[in-house]
Design a protein around this motif. Sequence first.
Motif, PDB file in Angstrom:
ATOM      1  N   THR A  97       0.838  -1.202   0.000  1.00  0.00           N
ATOM      2  CA  THR A  97       0.000   0.000   0.000  1.00  0.00           C
ATOM      3  C   THR A  97       0.875   1.255   0.000  1.00  0.00           C
ATOM      4  O   THR A  97       2.041   1.223   0.391  1.00  0.00           O
ATOM      5  N   THR A  98       0.286   2.337  -0.462  1.00  0.00           N
ATOM      6  CA  THR A  98       1.059   3.564  -0.650  1.00  0.00           C
ATOM      7  C   THR A  98       1.375   4.281   0.649  1.00  0.00           C
ATOM      8  O   THR A  98       2.371   5.002   0.728  1.00  0.00           O
ATOM      9  N   HIS A  99       0.525   4.136   1.655  1.00  0.00           N
ATOM     10  CA  HIS A  99       0.800   4.773   2.950  1.00  0.00           C
ATOM     11  C   HIS A  99       0.139   3.972   4.070  1.00  0.00           C
ATOM     12  O   HIS A  99      -0.351   2.866   3.824  1.00  0.00           O
ATOM     13  N   ALA A 100       0.155   4.508   5.262  1.00  0.00           N
ATOM     14  CA  ALA A 100      -0.350   3.769   6.432  1.00  0.00           C
ATOM     15  C   ALA A 100      -1.763   3.247   6.171  1.00  0.00           C
ATOM     16  O   ALA A 100      -2.639   3.984   5.718  1.00  0.00           O
ATOM     17  N   SER A 101      -1.976   1.965   6.457  1.00  0.00           N
ATOM     18  CA  SER A 101      -3.234   1.311   6.105  1.00  0.00           C
ATOM     19  C   SER A 101      -4.449   1.928   6.788  1.00  0.00           C
ATOM     20  O   SER A 101      -5.561   1.877   6.254  1.00  0.00           O
ATOM     21  N   PHE A 159       1.456   9.910   3.951  1.00  0.00           N
ATOM     22  CA  PHE A 159       2.407   9.842   2.849  1.00  0.00           C
ATOM     23  C   PHE A 159       3.093   8.486   2.683  1.00  0.00           C
ATOM     24  O   PHE A 159       3.559   8.157   1.594  1.00  0.00           O
ATOM     25  N   ASN A 160       3.183   7.723   3.750  1.00  0.00           N
ATOM     26  CA  ASN A 160       4.004   6.519   3.672  1.00  0.00           C
ATOM     27  C   ASN A 160       3.666   5.581   4.814  1.00  0.00           C
ATOM     28  O   ASN A 160       2.938   5.941   5.746  1.00  0.00           O
ATOM     29  N   SER A 161       4.212   4.383   4.728  1.00  0.00           N
ATOM     30  CA  SER A 161       4.200   3.453   5.860  1.00  0.00           C
ATOM     31  C   SER A 161       5.522   3.612   6.607  1.00  0.00           C
ATOM     32  O   SER A 161       6.464   4.228   6.094  1.00  0.00           O
ATOM     33  N   THR A 162       5.593   3.059   7.788  1.00  0.00           N
ATOM     34  CA  THR A 162       6.857   3.156   8.529  1.00  0.00           C
ATOM     35  C   THR A 162       7.983   2.495   7.748  1.00  0.00           C
ATOM     36  O   THR A 162       9.143   2.892   7.859  1.00  0.00           O
TER      37      THR A 162
END
Length: 445
Positions: free
Chosen positions: A364-368, A431-434
């Motif tokens: 996925t592109t950022h935090a779920s 914007f992102n995942s960890t």
Amino acid sequence: MNIVIIGGDAAGMSAAMQIVRAQPKWQITVLEKGAIYSYGQCGLPYYIGGIIKSHNELIVRAREVFQDRYGIDARIYHEVKEINHKKQRVIGTYHEGNSAKNFSLPYDKLIVASGASPVMPPFTGKNLAGIHVLKTIPDAQKIIDELTSNVLNVTVIGAGYIGLEVTENLVASGRKVTLIDAADQIGSSIYESDISEKIKQEAVKNGAEVLLSTSVSGFEGDGQVERVITDNGPLETDMVIVAAGIKPNTDFFTNTDIHLHQSGAIVVNPYMETTLPHVYAAGDCATHYHRLKQRDDYIPLGTHANKQGRIAGANVAGNRKAFKGVVGSAIVKFFDVTIGKTGLNEKEATELGIACCKLSYTTTTHASYYPGNNQLFIHMIKNRDTDVLLGVQAVGAIGVDKRIDVAATALYHEMTTEDLENLDLSYAPPFNSTWDPIQQGARRL
């Protein structure tokens, strides 16, 4: 110093501006085969689709600006036919109305930025009305002028970047589009098979018909194209756009011993020098050193043309600069997704004798938990022996460009997947995942 430049677009005018700024007293003459200077060829499919309303929006600097503000002798309708490198002269024809006059110009240094021309295969009936290529603003204008309400079915031959972009824009205009390619997958020399399949699915989802493993032999019609003849039978059509690739414009070197690449492009060194004395080349007519393949390649893109033109101009003007090479990065918008790639694909790595490991994954592109999340499909390969990253390809609605650019930077610096894992990339839930999607792949690989 008398400088002659062949070609008035990205590479040629980037070179000219470097020389003007460094050596304002030098005489610079640019020979342009057409009538339009310095325009964005990459925007032409969007001009056809109406996203770009006027071709004037694609022109970066008008010819008059180069002439009046910078003192460049920017000529139009000057077609180069021959280079006499022993006498250091450029020979050609000046077209004015229905008349043509010969010209011969001396040079102290010559920069060849003649670009490339669309390939028209030897199809039968290729001269019928309604059959087009797309490379220049006049090409695009002719297509637009013929896209009347009677043109309901359009056939696009070639599923490369231009073919995909034209297909998208014509479908958006309400027309039925058939995309044909002789290969068994879209972008067969570019994309991994799983990436190609997702591109095909996107085309079909949006109403385009995709015919792969289909060879075109010619066209039929009574003055106007009416049918495309393929090995799987005829197809009714009202217009055809041929996007079968491009060929470097280097035919005027026929009577010289200049070193040409197998593609027909002029082989240049890092300083854009050719094997002929005082002759430089840049852009779509020149080779591009591939950092991963460690050899000359031919990857004609606007980014390379601007860089190489700038470097050629700097070297001609006495400021020694080197072109550092490419890693094979490209990106394209196709309906609701973005497709990006950088580095080698698995086939290229194998041909180079590199043992590689590969990984395909969906993330996925950022935090779920943050709204607006989108899926991202990524294909990644690395050198099995050294752990060095070799290539990344991705498809998704958003976030592809960011990941491809991170991967391109890693490839430029020959980073390993462990290096990628340790990068300090920006993070916040919108914007992102960890763990960035690229780092997720690096960890798994």
